[in-house]
Design a protein around this motif. Structure first.
Motif, mmCIF file in Angstrom:
data_model
loop_
_atom_site.group_PDB
_atom_site.id
_atom_site.type_symbol
_atom_site.label_atom_id
_atom_site.label_comp_id
_atom_site.label_asym_id
_atom_site.label_seq_id
_atom_site.Cartn_x
_atom_site.Cartn_y
_atom_site.Cartn_z
ATOM 1 N N ARG A 142 0.195 -13.286 29.989
ATOM 2 C CA ARG A 142 -0.926 -14.218 29.838
ATOM 3 C C ARG A 142 -0.450 -15.655 29.661
ATOM 4 O O ARG A 142 -1.214 -16.588 29.855
ATOM 5 C CB ARG A 142 -1.802 -13.801 28.655
ATOM 6 C CG ARG A 142 -2.486 -12.447 28.886
ATOM 7 C CD ARG A 142 -3.113 -11.932 27.649
ATOM 8 N NE ARG A 142 -2.057 -11.692 26.661
ATOM 9 C CZ ARG A 142 -2.241 -11.143 25.479
ATOM 10 N NH1 ARG A 142 -3.436 -10.782 25.104
ATOM 11 N NH2 ARG A 142 -1.225 -10.948 24.665
ATOM 12 N N GLU A 143 0.823 -15.835 29.303
ATOM 13 C CA GLU A 143 1.388 -17.184 29.178
ATOM 14 C C GLU A 143 1.773 -17.678 30.569
ATOM 15 O O GLU A 143 2.408 -16.964 31.343
ATOM 16 C CB GLU A 143 2.622 -17.181 28.279
ATOM 17 C CG GLU A 143 2.300 -16.921 26.826
ATOM 18 C CD GLU A 143 3.528 -16.962 25.945
ATOM 19 O OE1 GLU A 143 4.556 -17.567 26.347
ATOM 20 O OE2 GLU A 143 3.465 -16.381 24.848
ATOM 21 N N ASP A 144 1.420 -18.918 30.866
ATOM 22 C CA ASP A 144 1.629 -19.459 32.210
ATOM 23 C C ASP A 144 3.071 -19.358 32.690
ATOM 24 O O ASP A 144 3.309 -19.024 33.853
ATOM 25 C CB ASP A 144 1.168 -20.924 32.278
ATOM 26 C CG ASP A 144 -0.343 -21.050 32.312
ATOM 27 O OD1 ASP A 144 -1.032 -20.041 32.601
ATOM 28 O OD2 ASP A 144 -0.852 -22.146 32.041
ATOM 29 N N SER A 145 4.030 -19.646 31.823
ATOM 30 C CA SER A 145 5.423 -19.633 32.274
ATOM 31 C C SER A 145 5.817 -18.236 32.757
ATOM 32 O O SER A 145 6.474 -18.091 33.802
ATOM 33 C CB SER A 145 6.364 -20.102 31.166
ATOM 34 O OG SER A 145 6.271 -19.241 30.042
ATOM 35 N N PHE A 146 5.425 -17.194 32.040
ATOM 36 C CA PHE A 146 5.755 -15.828 32.439
ATOM 37 C C PHE A 146 4.909 -15.393 33.635
ATOM 38 O O PHE A 146 5.403 -14.724 34.545
ATOM 39 C CB PHE A 146 5.573 -14.862 31.281
ATOM 40 C CG PHE A 146 6.529 -15.098 30.146
ATOM 41 C CD1 PHE A 146 7.879 -15.230 30.370
ATOM 42 C CD2 PHE A 146 6.061 -15.196 28.848
ATOM 43 C CE1 PHE A 146 8.773 -15.437 29.326
ATOM 44 C CE2 PHE A 146 6.938 -15.413 27.794
ATOM 45 C CZ PHE A 146 8.294 -15.534 28.038
ATOM 46 N N VAL B 22 6.222 -13.911 37.396
ATOM 47 C CA VAL B 22 5.773 -12.665 38.017
ATOM 48 C C VAL B 22 5.085 -12.937 39.358
ATOM 49 O O VAL B 22 5.360 -12.257 40.351
ATOM 50 C CB VAL B 22 4.845 -11.882 37.059
ATOM 51 C CG1 VAL B 22 4.227 -10.684 37.760
ATOM 52 C CG2 VAL B 22 5.625 -11.433 35.828
ATOM 53 N N LEU B 23 4.219 -13.930 39.389
ATOM 54 C CA LEU B 23 3.519 -14.247 40.639
ATOM 55 C C LEU B 23 4.499 -14.751 41.701
ATOM 56 O O LEU B 23 4.392 -14.373 42.868
ATOM 57 C CB LEU B 23 2.414 -15.271 40.392
ATOM 58 C CG LEU B 23 1.236 -14.772 39.546
ATOM 59 C CD1 LEU B 23 0.254 -15.905 39.291
ATOM 60 C CD2 LEU B 23 0.562 -13.572 40.168
ATOM 61 N N GLY B 24 5.450 -15.579 41.296
ATOM 62 C CA GLY B 24 6.467 -16.058 42.234
ATOM 63 C C GLY B 24 7.292 -14.919 42.791
ATOM 64 O O GLY B 24 7.597 -14.864 43.984
ATOM 65 N N ARG C 252 8.670 -15.856 46.382
ATOM 66 C CA ARG C 252 9.040 -17.270 46.334
ATOM 67 C C ARG C 252 10.036 -17.424 45.203
ATOM 68 O O ARG C 252 9.855 -16.830 44.142
ATOM 69 C CB ARG C 252 7.822 -18.148 45.999
ATOM 70 C CG ARG C 252 6.789 -18.209 47.069
ATOM 71 C CD ARG C 252 5.745 -19.242 46.682
ATOM 72 N NE ARG C 252 5.249 -19.014 45.337
ATOM 73 C CZ ARG C 252 4.005 -18.653 45.049
ATOM 74 N NH1 ARG C 252 3.125 -18.483 45.982
ATOM 75 N NH2 ARG C 252 3.640 -18.483 43.796
ATOM 76 N N PRO C 253 11.061 -18.227 45.381
ATOM 77 C CA PRO C 253 11.938 -18.494 44.239
ATOM 78 C C PRO C 253 11.130 -19.205 43.164
ATOM 79 O O PRO C 253 10.266 -20.004 43.467
ATOM 80 C CB PRO C 253 13.018 -19.415 44.799
ATOM 81 C CG PRO C 253 12.644 -19.730 46.195
ATOM 82 C CD PRO C 253 11.445 -18.922 46.582
ATOM 83 N N THR C 254 11.376 -18.858 41.923
ATOM 84 C CA THR C 254 10.638 -19.485 40.831
ATOM 85 C C THR C 254 11.544 -20.437 40.077
ATOM 86 O O THR C 254 12.761 -20.263 40.022
ATOM 87 C CB THR C 254 10.111 -18.436 39.847
ATOM 88 O OG1 THR C 254 11.224 -17.692 39.345
ATOM 89 C CG2 THR C 254 9.136 -17.492 40.515
ATOM 90 N N GLN C 255 10.960 -21.424 39.510
ATOM 91 C CA GLN C 255 11.687 -22.327 38.622
ATOM 92 C C GLN C 255 11.879 -21.602 37.300
ATOM 93 O O GLN C 255 11.007 -20.861 36.867
ATOM 94 C CB GLN C 255 10.880 -23.610 38.388
ATOM 95 C CG GLN C 255 10.626 -24.410 39.631
ATOM 96 C CD GLN C 255 11.905 -24.985 40.195
ATOM 97 O OE1 GLN C 255 12.847 -25.263 39.475
ATOM 98 N NE2 GLN C 255 11.932 -25.153 41.503
#
Length: 188
Positions: free
Chosen positions: A84-88, A92-94, A99-102
Motif C-alpha cells: 500500500r506504500e507507494d515506494s513498494f 511491484v508494478l514496475g 520496466r526497470p524500477t528506481q
C-alpha cells in the motif's frame, strides 16, 4: 490482502502469479477469515514451522520476494514490506510491467548467511509449534521465548508469542499494528 487480490486480477493475464504465505503457528483457522474477507483467488500457503524464514533467512514479516519465470529472485525485501506504500507498490508494478524500477535493490533486508543463533532460534520455534499442536500452549510459549532470548531480532517468533498471548490484537478485525509497534519499541 485485498491489495494483492487487486494486483492479481490486474496482472494474471500476463502470466503473473501471486502466492502469499502466512507464517502462523496457530494454523489455518487463524488465516482463513482474512482470505475470505479479501475474497482471495490467488494461492495462499500456511508455513506453520517458518520453513521459508529458514530457507530465505528472514526474521520479520511482511516480506516480498519477486521471482521471474526462470525461478530467479529479482527482488526481495524482508520485513516491513507494505504494497500500500507507494515506494513498494511502484517496485511491484514496475516488476510486473517488466520496466526497470528506481530504487529496487535485490537484497534489501536480506541476511548474507544464517547465523548459529538464528538456527538455534528456529529450532526452538519448531519445537514450540509441535508443542502447540499437542495443546501444550504454555510449553510452546516457553520454547518460543527461549528462541527470542537467543535471537532477539527474530520478529517472526516474537509475533507468534504475541498472537497467542494477545489474540485480540491479531485475529479480531484488523491487525493492531500500533500495538505491535509499541511492543517493538519496548523491546529495543
Amino acid at each position: 490482502m485485498p491489495v494483492w487480490q487487486e494486483f492479481y486480477l490486474a496482472y494474471r493475464h500476463k502470466g503473473i502469479e501471486v502466492v502469499t504465505v502466512s507464517v502462523d503457528a496457530q494454523g489455518v483457522s487463524k488465516v482463513r477469515p482474512y482470505l475470505d474477507a479479501a475474497a482471495a483467488t490467488y494461492l495462499t500457503l500456511l508455513d506453520e514451522l517458518n520453513g521459508l524464514g529458514s530457507l530465505f533467512n528472514f526474521m520479520a514479516v511482511p516480506n516480498c520476494i519477486l521471482i521471474d519465470e526462470r525461478g530467479v529472485v529479482e527482488y526481495r525485501k524482508y520485513g516491513g514490506f507494505d504494497i500500500r506504500e507507494d515506494s513498494f507498490k511502484n517496485v511491484v508494478l514496475g516488476w510486473a510491467e517488466r520496466r526497470p524500477t528506481q530504487d529496487s535493490p535485490i537484497n534489501e533486508g536480506a541476511e548474507t548467511s544464517t547465523s548459529k543463533r538464528k538456527t538455534t532460534a528456529d529450532r526452538y520455534f519448531r519445537v514450540g509449534v509441535d508443542l502447540y499442536k499437542q495443546g501444550r500452549v504454555k510449553a510452546a510459549l516457553e520454547q518460543w521465548k527461549k528462541g527470542c532470548s537467543v535471537e532477539p531480532a527474530n520478529w517472526v517468533i516474537r509475533k507468534q508469542i504475541w498472537a497467542v498471548e494477545h489474540p485480540e490484537k491479531f485475529y479480531h478485525g484488523l491487525v493492531d499494528h500500533c500495538w505491535q509497534q509499541k511492543q517493538v519499541d519496548k523491546s529495543v
